[in-house]
Design an enzyme around this catalytic site. Structure first.
Site, mmCIF file in Angstrom:
data_model
loop_
_atom_site.group_PDB
_atom_site.id
_atom_site.type_symbol
_atom_site.label_atom_id
_atom_site.label_comp_id
_atom_site.label_asym_id
_atom_site.label_seq_id
_atom_site.Cartn_x
_atom_site.Cartn_y
_atom_site.Cartn_z
ATOM 1 N N ASP A 63 0.392 -0.797 5.813
ATOM 2 C CA ASP A 63 -0.775 -1.401 5.344
ATOM 3 C C ASP A 63 -2.240 -0.825 5.966
ATOM 4 O OD1 ASP A 63 -1.666 -3.432 3.851
ATOM 5 O OD2 ASP A 63 -1.985 -4.970 5.261
ATOM 6 N N ASP B 39 0.565 -1.249 0.070
ATOM 7 C CA ASP B 39 0.072 0.052 -0.041
ATOM 8 C C ASP B 39 0.813 1.209 0.013
ATOM 9 O OD1 ASP B 39 -2.343 -1.664 0.004
ATOM 10 O OD2 ASP B 39 -2.533 -1.356 2.439
ATOM 11 N N LYS C 101 -6.061 -0.941 6.399
ATOM 12 C CA LYS C 101 -6.969 -1.839 6.547
ATOM 13 C C LYS C 101 -8.334 -1.127 7.049
ATOM 14 C CE LYS C 101 -4.437 -5.447 5.624
ATOM 15 N NZ LYS C 101 -4.850 -6.169 4.102
#
Length: 341
Positions: A251, A238, A253
């Site tokens: 990352d 990412d 989420k």
């Protein structure tokens, strides 16, 4: 003995009182005991002739013999259908991988070149090839416990929403995640304009991570592919940027439920360290990363939970990732051997 007889004579002489001496009294040097009447069994007082017909009918009744099938039907009626999922097994002891490879690259610099700070972040497209992705490796090597709870959650959602409703639900979750990452890319990219930023701020997920974005700087890569040239796996990370002054693989989420602890993120730490290891040995990147960050954002805009992974924690998860990668490789070889020519 005389004392007892004297007491009895005095009691007899008193008005309204009569004592009948016991027929047999036993004495001993330590104590004495008197005979007591035996207690009657209450069942003996029941008129058995009156209820004889009822007892006979109960004893003479013969129902259908119970079979395993009939027992299962009865349990299903009383308690609902039996789950077909196998119960989770206890966690197996952690092993040692046979394909050990270092997470960090001593030949790489710990920080990117300062001259490249003003340049556009790297965005290397993911090449579709036979090399497995990090996501596939993790999916194919889930533990029995993970499979059990995932299947149970799926069946419960299907029961509530139906097959079509569940398919629509998963599609919406995927679409929300995609839009969230696109919004982040536009916010973190140097080319973003003010209009796009204002539009993105209307999202609950973006509002959720505002306090995280304040500590993010020096973006080096966005939605960029990585490949571990030795261990042979690929992935699409990412973001690579500094968080509170430390370069991290970040990352992002989304979640409908709070995940305040890193253990609540399941295999996400393994995904992050897999990207860290790949980027440290990918020729497309000139720098090295030693930390990771998992950010869990919420749709209602409540503050996101950041889970920072330092060098030590990354090393611990790296060992677990190598075990999963080794397990995947063994499964693939076994399936390849079993396939007919």
């Amino acid at each position: 003995m005389k004392t007892v007889q004297t007491i009895c004579r005095q009691l007899r002489s008193s008005k309204g009182f009569f004592v009948e001496p016991a027929s047999c009294v036993g004495f001993s040097t330590s104590s004495y005991s008197c005979g007591r009447k035996k207690k009657l069994n209450p069942y003996e007082e029941v008129d058995q002739e009156k209820y004889s017909d009822l007892v006979q009918s109960v004893l003479s009744f013969r129902g259908n013999a119970q079979t395993p099938a009939s027992l299962f039907e009865e349990d299903t009626l009383l308690y609902g259908p039996v789950s077909k999922c196998k119960p989770p097994k206890q966690d197996e002891e952690a092993g040692v991988t046979g394909n050990w490879f270092p997470l960090f690259n001593p030949e790489r610099s710990l920080k990117p070149n300062t001259a490249n700070d003003a340049t556009i972040p790297l965005k290397i497209p993911l090449q579709r090839n036979k090399i497995p992705s990090v996501t596939r490796v993790l999916q194919q090597t889930m533990t029995s416990e993970q499979i059990f709870y995932l299947e149970r959650w799926k069946q419960r959602m299907i029961q509530e929403l139906g097959e079509d409703g569940f398919a629509e639900y998963t599609s919406n979750i995927f679409l929300q995640g995609k839009r969230f990452h696109e919004a982040l890319e536009s916010i973190l990219s140097p080319q973003e304009n003010l209009k796009e930023r204002n539009e993105n701020l209307t999202s609950g997920y973006i509002e959720s991570i505002q306090h995280i974005l304040k500590d993010v700087s020096g973006v080096q890569a966005l939605e960029s592919a990585v490949q571990h040239e030795t261990l042979k796996y690929v992935g699409l990370l990412d973001c690579v940027a500094e968080y509170q002054g430390k370069l991290c693989v970040i990352d992002w989420k989304t979640s409908e439920k709070p995940k305040p602890f890193i253990r609540n993120t399941f295999d996400n730490p393994l995904q992050v360290v897999a990207y860290v290891g790949a980027i440290n040995h990918d020729a497309n990147y000139s720098f090295q990363v030693q930390c990771g960050l998992i950010v869990v954002a919420y749709k209602d805009g409540s503050p996101a939970h950041p889970h920072f992974m330092d060098k030590k924690l990354c090393s611990q998860y790296w060992a677990k990732w190598l075990l999963r990668l080794e397990e995947y490789t063994k499964k693939e070889k076994k399936q390849h051997i079993q396939k007919p020519d």
